[in-house]
Design an enzyme around this catalytic site. Structure first.
Site, short mmCIF file in Angstrom:
data_model
loop_
_atom_site.label_atom_id
_atom_site.label_comp_id
_atom_site.label_asym_id
_atom_site.label_seq_id
_atom_site.Cartn_x
_atom_site.Cartn_y
_atom_site.Cartn_z
N LYS A 26 0.91 18.67 5.99
CA LYS A 26 -0.48 18.93 5.61
C LYS A 26 -1.38 17.96 6.36
CE LYS A 26 -3.14 17.33 2.54
NZ LYS A 26 -4.39 17.32 3.36
N CYS A 59 -5.19 1.04 9.67
CA CYS A 59 -4.74 0.31 8.48
C CYS A 59 -4.24 -1.08 8.81
CB CYS A 59 -3.66 1.11 7.76
SG CYS A 59 -2.26 1.55 8.80
N GLU A 94 -10.42 -3.08 1.98
CA GLU A 94 -10.26 -2.42 3.29
C GLU A 94 -11.54 -1.65 3.61
OE1 GLU A 94 -6.72 -0.16 5.61
OE2 GLU A 94 -7.22 0.64 3.65
N GLU A 113 2.89 4.73 3.23
CA GLU A 113 2.31 3.76 4.17
C GLU A 113 0.81 3.73 3.86
OE1 GLU A 113 0.37 1.82 6.54
OE2 GLU A 113 0.42 3.65 7.74
#
Length: 478
Positions: free
Chosen positions: A176, A284, A383, A250
């Site tokens: 997806k 990331c 983040e 992750e």
């Protein structure tokens, strides 16, 4: 404009169950550049059924690893020949600068694919062990049907971290892609079909988050592999835990780059162009906390601000561009919101800020550096996922390690020094899944993943293949 009207399911281009569409919008022009169907639960059901059939009754899991590697090798060869086409497409979709796209959005995914093709020939698929009561054969078997849910920032790379080892293991896959970046998966589907990978082994359905949740919880899925936010990862992990479903996550990061006293500053600052600002800061593992010794703080602040202020910002298709736009309007608003937060918290704006460098069209944010940051500020702890760096002073090496480890994340990190061996000693003290010395990079041969809230499990390396295998013991009498 690219327009696709079907999904890749069971090796065929099939009609969608619904009528919704996803418009793919250029982050640079804000114009629609592509359109694909918007997947529904019914489309996911059909894709999982195709993957289930291919796994339970098809040839793929029953081939030898060498046979599977030959088929995936054909895909790798096609990919290698057409990398530039893939790189250009990802740049158009999500604004990654052309030079970065060639390397990270196309070349590295192909390298990952080829790495697992090669690993198939040396991996221990079965071994004999002297058991306590007699000999034991230990085999490795594919885990089953895999749900691969990938983000928009490095769509081919994150997909290949899942697809390549899963294919070599003998799994079948339902992928997806993110609604922001579905076009590259259509190109990949064409290559998969051309490579002769059996029908149903790979199925691709672009869709939004709610449909992704349906895929995660689907009874026909044996394993979920997800790359994305920590918040979404927690929700996925909870579902997989309830169902005792295998899962790899992750997730986010807030990585620290430690500049030691003896570091060559010119080389270090140049290295931050990639380590800290790769992909317009949408990575990331980006090194967004810069830790500088107090004795060199002013020197580092001046050099860092000069480098960031001099970056070429603009059209991502231009080979001279170093920082392009962010992927979406919401991302632009999010990052500029953090710039306001940093100012409100008392950090000193060294360069950048809310001035978009004259870019009046496209979702641009000026590359930004904050000084006088303390590690308890939100801009140091959360983040941001954009080109915003936080410069933090430390007292001594022990203080630097403490600050680096004082984070809910543990994905990446780096140490910058004239003494590589000492840099390795410092890197060993950082509680992260990876920590570079005088660079930050990922290697297909080595595991990638995070400690703490940065995720569960590892991708890449032999560890990445093991994540798609079950171990079976077959004991027998002596």
């Amino acid at each position: 404009m690219q327009e696709h009207k079907h999904f890749f399911i069971g090796g065929q281009w099939v009609e969608p169950a619904g009528t919704g569409v996803i418009d793919v919008i250029s982050p640079h022009t804000e114009e629609v550049i592509g359109r694909v169907p918007d997947g529904t639960n019914a489309d996911i059901d059909r894709a999982v059924a195709a993957a289930r059939q291919a796994f339970d009754s098809g040839p793929w899991p029953r081939m030898t690893p060498a046979e599977r590697a030959a088929a995936v090798g054909r895909l790798s060869a096609i990919y290698a020949e057409r990398q530039q086409t893939m790189a250009d497409l990802v740049t158009a979709e999500m604004g990654s600068p052309a030079l970065f796209s060639v390397f990270a959005q196309a070349a590295i995914p192909q390298m990952v694919l080829q790495y697992y093709v090669d690993l198939a020939g040396t991996y221990t698929w079965e071994d004999e062990r002297p058991g306590m009561l007699g000999p034991v054969t230990v085999t490795r078997e594919p885990v089953g049907v895999v749900a691969a849910i990938v983000p928009w920032n490095v769509p081919q790379f994150t997909l290949m971290l899942k697809l390549a080892p899963a294919l070599i293991a003998g799994c079948t896959i339902v992928a997806k892609p993110s609604p922001e970046t579905p076009l590259d998966t259509y190109l990949l589907a064409e290559w998969i079909k051309e490579a002769g990978i059996p029908d149903g082994v790979v199925n691709i359905v672009p869709a939004g988050r709610e449909v992704g949740a349906h895929l995660v919880a689907h009874a026909g899925v044996d394993k979920v592999s997800f790359t994305g936010s920590t918040a979404a990862g927690r929700a996925i992990g909870a579902v997989c835990g309830q169902q005792l479903k295998r899962v790899t996550l992750e997730l986010g990061g807030k990585s620290a780059a430690i500049i030691l006293e003896d570091a060559d500053l010119a080389t270090t600052i140049e290295g931050f162009k990639l380590a800290s600002l790769m992909n317009n800061g949408q990575a990331c593992a980006a090194q967004t906390r810069i830790l500088a010794p107090r004795s060199r703080y002013d020197e580092v602040a001046d050099a860092l601000a000069a480098m960031v202020g001099g970056l070429a910002v603009g059209d991502p298709a231009d080979w001279g561009t170093e920082v392009g736009p962010l992927v979406a309007k919401r991302q632009q608003e999010r990052v500029e919101g953090y710039i306001r937060i940093g100012q409100d918290e008392g950090a000193k704006l060294l360069v950048g800020g809310l001035d978009r460098r004259g870019q009046d069209r496209g979702w641009y944010v000026a590359p930004t550096v904050f000084g006088d940051v303390t590690n308890d500020m939100r801009i140091a702890r959360e983040e941001i996922f954009g080109p915003v760096l936080a410069l933090i002073a430390y007292d001594d090496e022990a203080d630097a390690v403490k600050i680096a480890n004082d984070s809910e994340y543990g994905l990446g990190g780096s140490v910058w020094t004239a003494d590589v061996n000492h840099g390795i000693e410092v890197a060993r003290q950082i509680r992260t899944g990876s920590c570079g010395v005088n660079l930050y990079s990922l290697d297909p041969n080595t595991p990638f993943g995070g400690y703490k809230n940065s995720g569960l499990g590892r991708e890449l390396g032999p560890e990445g293949l093991a994540a798609y295998l079950e171990h079976k013991s077959i004991p027998r009498p002596a």
